[in-house]
Every structure is written in structure tokens, then in C-alpha cells.
Design a protein around this motif. Structure first.
Motif, PDB file in Angstrom:
ATOM      1  N   ASN A 217      -9.851   6.778  -8.197  1.00 13.98           N
ATOM      2  CA  ASN A 217      -9.604   5.628  -9.444  1.00 13.98           C
ATOM      3  C   ASN A 217     -11.239   5.533  -9.689  1.00 13.98           C
ATOM      4  OD1 ASN A 217      -8.702   2.424  -9.968  1.00 13.98           O
ATOM      5  ND2 ASN A 217      -8.509   3.964 -11.453  1.00 13.98           N
ATOM      6  N   ILE A 218     -11.612   5.566 -10.917  1.00 16.59           N
ATOM      7  CA  ILE A 218     -12.931   5.220 -11.358  1.00 16.59           C
ATOM      8  C   ILE A 218     -13.141   3.777 -11.487  1.00 16.59           C
ATOM      9  CG2 ILE A 218     -12.280   5.258 -13.915  1.00 16.59           C
ATOM     10  CD1 ILE A 218     -15.556   6.483 -12.155  1.00 16.59           C
ATOM     11  N   ASP A 234      -9.763  -5.526 -12.548  1.00 23.54           N
ATOM     12  CA  ASP A 234      -8.917  -4.674 -13.462  1.00 23.54           C
ATOM     13  C   ASP A 234      -7.674  -4.694 -12.638  1.00 23.54           C
ATOM     14  OD1 ASP A 234      -7.270  -3.211 -14.935  1.00 23.54           O
ATOM     15  OD2 ASP A 234      -8.887  -1.482 -15.273  1.00 23.54           O
ATOM     16  N   VAL A 235      -6.814  -5.884 -13.194  1.00 29.02           N
ATOM     17  CA  VAL A 235      -5.498  -6.176 -12.332  1.00 29.02           C
ATOM     18  C   VAL A 235      -4.564  -5.316 -12.584  1.00 29.02           C
ATOM     19  CG1 VAL A 235      -4.400  -7.472 -14.179  1.00 29.02           C
ATOM     20  CG2 VAL A 235      -3.944  -8.090 -11.759  1.00 29.02           C
ATOM     21  N   VAL A 236      -4.610  -4.346 -13.646  1.00 33.55           N
ATOM     22  CA  VAL A 236      -3.376  -3.337 -14.140  1.00 33.55           C
ATOM     23  C   VAL A 236      -3.683  -2.013 -13.518  1.00 33.55           C
ATOM     24  CG1 VAL A 236      -2.579  -4.743 -15.795  1.00 33.55           C
ATOM     25  CG2 VAL A 236      -4.430  -3.047 -16.299  1.00 33.55           C
ATOM     26  N   THR A 241      -3.053  -1.720  -7.685  1.00 34.98           N
ATOM     27  CA  THR A 241      -1.614  -1.604  -7.083  1.00 34.98           C
ATOM     28  C   THR A 241      -1.600  -1.034  -5.811  1.00 34.98           C
ATOM     29  OG1 THR A 241      -0.724  -0.987  -9.404  1.00 34.98           O
ATOM     30  CG2 THR A 241       0.592  -0.205  -7.786  1.00 34.98           C
ATOM     31  N   ASN A 242      -2.433  -0.011  -5.641  1.00 32.74           N
ATOM     32  CA  ASN A 242      -2.833   0.789  -4.459  1.00 32.74           C
ATOM     33  C   ASN A 242      -3.037  -0.236  -3.224  1.00 32.74           C
ATOM     34  OD1 ASN A 242      -4.195   3.828  -5.611  1.00 32.74           O
ATOM     35  ND2 ASN A 242      -1.925   3.199  -5.439  1.00 32.74           N
TER      36      ASN A 242
END
Length: 257
Positions: A217-218, A234-236, A241-242
Motif C-alpha cells: 500500500n503506497i 489516511d484513515v480509509v 484497515t490491515n
């Protein structure tokens, strides 16, 4: 009593510091009181949480290990209410030499943490890629170790040396040390080799491999340059999530103990 988890892998570039920062931050977001310790002279965890690794204030892990500071004097508050940290400095390289003749030198960190351990639910230690005295101190102080694994075959080859070191620590300084689990990082499900390595890991280590996989994930790679864990950057994004899922999986495992 707080649980001490070391994040360790002698191979660089496997997402060790990324995992330490974002697991600690995710546990803090889930309202667990967390202390993260930067035990790597490169001080990437320190800068990744927006503190200067070039500080000359003398309030780092190095001073704790050589006995010139009490550990409570080195704790810093991060942007997250439930997350505090002990920073690192390049001077930590010198601790390997300065502690060479110190009696019971492998237990210095364990003993230093004893007075503050009950103040936290989790203490996360970002270990150096080196398997020297400072890393042995981290493993001697820890209850368990999480091993980030990049899904490449060269990464699998390096696991043997790390597991041998863990067994040596279990033999003497810390017989209670356990492998908490292996977390697969930088995963790209579109590549055959990544899927093959995941399958191989699960065949070898079974449930010791976390269900949660950290996808490539960049945004995860961008966050440290802004001095923020991914949950604040970046909360989304998938990285948030991971790591939240990894934190929840660890909490779930610990409730089963």
C-alpha cells in the motif's frame, strides 16, 4: 501487567518498523494504553512518530541502557492519547561496546521496564535488524515476539537464523519468550510467488501465522515522511484497515490465553 511484544527480523526491508509503529498506533486507537520503544539506532520509529532522531537532549533508550537516565525520564507523548514512546538515537550503536563488561548486561532493559510495566497494557519494541546485545536485551525483556515476513523466498531463508536466536534466548535469558506470530507484509495477491510463500508459511507454522495480511500500500510508505502512523495519515486506506485488523486479532488471541 502490560504485555511486552518485540517486533524482530534480522532481515531489513520486511516492514518491521512499519509494523511496530502501526500496530502500536492501532492498539492505541482501540483504547489500549501503549508504549512503543525504538530499539534501532536508525531511529526510524522515532522519526516516523514525528520526533527528531538527532535530538541532543539525552533522553533516549541509549541513556537508559548505559544507566545515565531513568526510563521514566525518556517517555514522550505522541499525537495519540493512548500512545507514548521512548525514542532512539544513533548513539545506541555504542551501547554494544559500552555494555560489553557489564554484569547481567542482557537484563538491563527488562529491569529498567519493571517499574513502569504496569502503566501500560502493551509495550511494543521495534528491534534492530542486528542480532547483537541490544536486540538480545529486547528479547530478554519481551513476553513474545512478532516476526514480519515479506513474501519472498529469500525472506524465508533468513527466518532460520532468527528462530535460532530466539531459541538461544529461550534457553537462558528468557525461557518464557514465545513466538506471538508471523505477519505477512507487503503482500500483493496478484503475484504467484507471494501466494506461494503465504501457503508455505501456513504449512510450516500453522496458526502462528496471523490471519491478517498487510497488503502492499503506497499510503503506508508515505506516512513516515509525514511523521504519522497510517491511522492518522489516511484513515480509509487498506493499510489502516490491515493494521487495525492485526491489532484486533492480537487482542482476540490474548483474550483466549
Amino acid at each position: 501487567m502490560g504485555k511486552i511484544i518485540a517486533i524482530a527480523n534480522q532481515k531489513g526491508g520486511v516492514g518491521k518498523t512499519t509494523t511496530a509503529i502501526n500496530l502500536a498506533a492501532s492498539l492505541a486507537v482501540l483504547e489500549r494504553k501503549v508504549l512503543i520503544i525504538d530499539a534501532d539506532p536508525q531511529a526510524n520509529t522515532t522519526s516516523g512518530l514525528n520526533f527528531s532522531p538527532n535530538s541532543d537532549e539525552g533522553r533516549t533508550l541509549y541513556e537508559v541502557l548505559i544507566g545515565t537516565r531513568e526510563i521514566g525520564d525518556t517517555i514522550l507523548q505522541t499525537e495519540l492519547n493512548c500512545l507514548q514512546m521512548i525514542p532512539s538515537h544513533l548513539n545506541l550503536v555504542g551501547a554494544e561496546f559500552e555494555l560489553h563488561d557489564v554484569e547481567n548486561r542482557e537484563f538491563i532493559l527488562r529491569d529498567a521496564l519493571s517499574p513502569i510495566r504496569d502503566n501500560y497494557e502493551y509495550i511494543i519494541i521495534d528491534c534492530s535488524p542486528s542480532l547483537g546485545l541490544v536486540t538480545v536485551n529486547c528479547l530478554a525483556a519481551a513476553d513474545s515476539v512478532i516476526i514480519p515476513v515479506q513474501p519472498e523466498f529469500y525472506a524465508l531463508e533468513g527466518l532460520g537464523k532468527l528462530l535460532q536466536t530466539i531459541r538461544l534466548v529461550q534457553d537462558r535469558p528468557n525461557p518464557k519468550l514465545e513466538v506471538e506470530g508471523f505477519v505477512i507484509t507487503m503482500f500483493d495477491g496478484r503475484t504467484r510467488v507471494h501466494n506461494q510463500v503465504e501457503q508455505q508459511l501456513r504449512e510450516w507454522f500453522g496458526t502462528k501465522v496471523f490471519r491478517t495480511i498487510i497488503q502492499r500500500n503506497i499510503r503506508l510508505s508515505e506516512a513516515p515522511s509525514h511523521g504519522k502512523p497510517i491511522v492518522l495519515y489516511d484513515v480509509v486506506c487498506p493499510g489502516t484497515t490491515n493494521y487495525l485488523n492485526l491489532a484486533k486479532e492480537i487482542l482476540e488471541r490474548n483474550r483466549q490465553l
